[in-house]
Each structure stands twice: as C-alpha cells, then as structure tokens.
Motif scaffolding. Structure first.
Motif, PDB file in Angstrom:
ATOM      1  N   GLY A 303       0.737  -1.548  -0.162  1.00 44.76           N
ATOM      2  CA  GLY A 303      -0.495   0.338   0.018  1.00 44.76           C
ATOM      3  C   GLY A 303       0.751   1.403  -0.071  1.00 44.76           C
ATOM      4  O   GLY A 303       0.554   2.268  -0.724  1.00 44.76           O
ATOM      5  N   VAL A 304       1.668   1.057   0.982  1.00 41.06           N
ATOM      6  CA  VAL A 304       2.893   2.177   1.280  1.00 41.06           C
ATOM      7  C   VAL A 304       3.409   2.542  -0.523  1.00 41.06           C
ATOM      8  O   VAL A 304       3.850   3.449  -0.865  1.00 41.06           O
ATOM      9  CB  VAL A 304       3.967   2.520   2.201  1.00 41.06           C
ATOM     10  CG1 VAL A 304       4.740   3.176   1.918  1.00 41.06           C
ATOM     11  CG2 VAL A 304       3.070   2.520   3.116  1.00 41.06           C
ATOM     12  N   LEU A 306       2.522   1.961  -3.679  1.00 40.13           N
ATOM     13  CA  LEU A 306       1.321   1.907  -4.335  1.00 40.13           C
ATOM     14  C   LEU A 306       0.640   2.979  -4.053  1.00 40.13           C
ATOM     15  O   LEU A 306       0.935   4.274  -4.910  1.00 40.13           O
ATOM     16  CB  LEU A 306      -0.008   1.424  -4.114  1.00 40.13           C
ATOM     17  CG  LEU A 306      -0.885   1.164  -5.565  1.00 40.13           C
ATOM     18  CD1 LEU A 306      -0.560   1.951  -6.782  1.00 40.13           C
ATOM     19  CD2 LEU A 306      -2.349   0.443  -4.579  1.00 40.13           C
ATOM     20  N   THR A 307       0.666   3.810  -2.914  1.00 43.21           N
ATOM     21  CA  THR A 307       0.738   5.379  -2.666  1.00 43.21           C
ATOM     22  C   THR A 307       1.366   6.195  -3.368  1.00 43.21           C
ATOM     23  O   THR A 307       1.564   7.522  -3.580  1.00 43.21           O
ATOM     24  CB  THR A 307       0.465   5.706  -1.004  1.00 43.21           C
ATOM     25  OG1 THR A 307      -0.952   4.426  -0.475  1.00 43.21           O
ATOM     26  CG2 THR A 307       0.522   6.735  -0.632  1.00 43.21           C
ATOM     27  N   LEU A 308       2.613   5.232  -3.167  1.00 42.00           N
ATOM     28  CA  LEU A 308       4.048   6.586  -3.730  1.00 42.00           C
ATOM     29  C   LEU A 308       4.015   7.263  -5.202  1.00 42.00           C
ATOM     30  O   LEU A 308       4.610   7.983  -5.680  1.00 42.00           O
ATOM     31  CB  LEU A 308       5.455   6.273  -3.015  1.00 42.00           C
ATOM     32  CG  LEU A 308       5.761   6.394  -1.594  1.00 42.00           C
ATOM     33  CD1 LEU A 308       7.366   5.482  -0.996  1.00 42.00           C
ATOM     34  CD2 LEU A 308       6.305   7.613  -1.040  1.00 42.00           C
ATOM     35  N   VAL A 310       1.558   7.079  -7.170  1.00 39.25           N
ATOM     36  CA  VAL A 310       0.432   7.278  -7.416  1.00 39.25           C
ATOM     37  C   VAL A 310       0.358   9.283  -6.910  1.00 39.25           C
ATOM     38  O   VAL A 310       0.827   9.607  -7.607  1.00 39.25           O
ATOM     39  CB  VAL A 310      -0.769   6.952  -6.916  1.00 39.25           C
ATOM     40  CG1 VAL A 310      -1.805   7.739  -6.913  1.00 39.25           C
ATOM     41  CG2 VAL A 310      -0.893   5.655  -6.455  1.00 39.25           C
ATOM     42  N   GLY A 311       0.618   9.020  -5.772  1.00 32.68           N
ATOM     43  CA  GLY A 311       1.193  10.293  -5.468  1.00 32.68           C
ATOM     44  C   GLY A 311       2.198  10.493  -6.073  1.00 32.68           C
ATOM     45  O   GLY A 311       2.101  12.024  -6.076  1.00 32.68           O
TER      46      GLY A 311
END
Length: 322
Positions: A303-304, A306-308, A310-311
């Motif tokens: 999740g981290v 993927l978040t990085l 996308v961000g």
C-alpha cells in the motif's frame, strides 16, 4: 579549333579561319570575332600576342581554376568568367573557364571546350548583328551565361519544396542526406556567383574604355548584366539558407523528441527509485525485523509503495511534466 568572323564596313559578313585575321589588319574599319576552342597552344599564344593581348591575361585564361575577373589594358579589356559546361537538376556543376578580349574592333573568345553561350551568339543570325559593337556582344554573352545558371536555379526551387514536404512527412534519413549534398553544391555555386557579381559590379560602376562607362549607350546593357548576376547571387544565397534552416529545423525537432523521451524515462526512474529502496530494504535477510512478523506487513508495504507511485505521478502531472 579556331574560327573567325569578319564584319566589313559595308556590313558584309565573312566566315573563315586564321586567314581572315590578315584581311582584318589590312582593313582599318572592319570588325573581327576570333573564337578559339581548345587548349591555348604555343602557336595560338603567339597569335594572341601578335593581337596585342597581354601575356598575363593569356596565362590566366589557360588556368582552369583561376577566379573570374575583369582587367583593363591599353589595347583591350580582358574578362575571365566561369561558364557552364554542364549542370544537372541536382546542381552538380561542371564549369568551364571562358576568356574574352574586347577592344573597339576586335572580340576574342577562348574556351577549352564547347561553350554553349558563345555558340548561341555565333549561330543565330539575329544575334550576329551585335558584332557591330564587340563590347555589347561580350556583355550579352555574359548575360546569357547568367541566364543558363538562373534557369537551373529556378528548376531547383521545386526540388527544394519537395524536400521540405518530405521532411514534414518524417522521411528524414534520405532527405537529410540530400539537403547536406545540396547545401554543399550551393556553397560552391555561391562562390562562383560572388565572383561574377563583383565582376559585373566593376563593369557597371567602374567600366573601362573598351566596355563603356558612365551613362553611355552601354549603360543599360551593363545594368542588365549586373542585375542578373545580383539575382543569381541573392537567389543562391537564399536557397543555401533555406537548406540550412531545414537541416536546423530537423535537428531541433529531433532534439525535442529526444528530450520528451528522456523526460518520460526520467519520470519512470524517479517513480521506481523509492519503490526499489523499499523492496531492497525488506529484501535483506535479518532475523530481527519487526515488520516481518506483522500479519498485515506485506499488504501495508504494498500500500505504501502504491501510494508513493500514485502520489509522484500526480505531482508530475500537476507540475506539467506529464
């Protein structure tokens, strides 16, 4: 080969060889045109000397690569220019030096091979009348040479337009090679036309005793000659600049595409650097790593990551990198 044309004071023309020269000498009011095709042998040079041609001018006329020029002597004016033996649609020029000695009663033309410009005025009956004024005839020959060059340059305009269209259609490799070749040939032509322009400018503004000067009856002929040489010079320079602009435009477009490609690769690299760091960190085989014992640790790390990703993509789009 040597041929002569004699114009008597009564307006009668005679054609022959070297024998007419003696007749011209005996007749003080006749006009002679002596045309020499081929090498200036020792006998021909001796004949030119007997006609009071300057030895240095004869030597210059014998040199294939001597630059065009105009030079005034006591008995005549010597003109050396670069004629056209052959020139194809690809601007591949085979030049031929043509020398002319002009005086009040004498015109001598000398060229190592067949000269189309000289033959044009020799064959056509309406042009033969110009022999009454050898200076005007000489400048008309120069004007005709410029016209032959001009016709070839005007034909090249369509070729240049086709190359520009092909360049826009991404037919780059072949077009770029052709543009480089044409630019090289235009540079050579531009050098020749620069000499001819300087020659015509000297004839127009300075003039000579034998060619005419000032506002006399030859002024419009000298003006036409300069205008044609000036147009050749400017047209060749313009085509040379257009070829250069097309090459530079292609290089700029290619560089722009390369920059875009590098930018995309940089963005991909920037996105995967933190992901590779996290993957490398948890890929180390240490016994005491707290997150390895957590039941949801794997999903949290994904999740981290993927978040990085996308961000960072959202950030790059915001600053218009994407």
């Amino acid at each position: 080969m040597m041929k002569t044309r004699l114009l008597s004071a009564q307006g009668q023309y005679q054609y022959g060889d070297q024998g007419l020269i003696e007749q011209w000498r005996e007749q003080g009011d006749s006009i002679l045109w002596l045309d020499i095709e081929g090498e200036l042998t020792a006998d021909i040079q001796a004949l030119l000397l007997s006609l009071k041609c300057d030895p240095l001018a004869i030597s210059d006329c014998s040199r294939v690569r001597h630059p065009p020029k105009v030079e005034e002597f006591d008995h005549d004016t010597f003109i050396l220019f670069r004629g056209m033996s052959r020139m194809d649609e690809d601007l591949n020029l085979h030049p031929m030096p043509v020398g002319m000695w002009v005086s009040e009663r004498l015109l001598i033309t000398a060229h190592p091979g067949h000269a189309v410009s000289v033959q044009h005025f020799w064959d056509q009956e309406e042009q033969q009348l110009l022999l009454k004024t050898p200076n005007i005839l000489a400048m008309r020959i120069l004007h005709y040479v410029g016209g032959r060059y001009l016709d070839k340059l005007m034909e090249f305009e369509d070729t240049l337009a086709g190359l520009e269209d092909a360049l826009l259609a991404d037919e780059t490799d072949t077009v770029m090679r052709e543009l480089v070749v044409y630019r090289s040939r235009l540079r050579k032509l531009h050098r020749i036309f620069s000499y001819h322009r300087a020659l015509a400018e000297q004839i127009l503004h300075g003039g000579t005793v034998h060619l005419g000067s000032g506002k006399d009856k030859t002024h419009h002929v000298r003006r036409d000659l300069f205008d044609r040489c000036e147009r050749l010079h400017s047209l060749c320079h313009m085509y040379y600049e257009i070829c250069g602009d097309l090459v530079e435009s292609h290089i700029s477009i290619t560089s722009h595409h390369l920059n875009n490609t590098i930018k995309i690769l940089t963005i991909i690299t920037a996105v995967f650097i933190p992901l590779s760091f996290i993957a490398g960190l948890y890929g180390m085989n240490f016994q005491h790593m707290p997150e390895l014992g957590w039941h949801y640790g794997y999903f949290a790390v994904l999740g981290v990551m993927l978040t990085l990703a996308v961000g960072m993509l959202a950030l790059f789009r915001k600053i218009r990198w994407l």
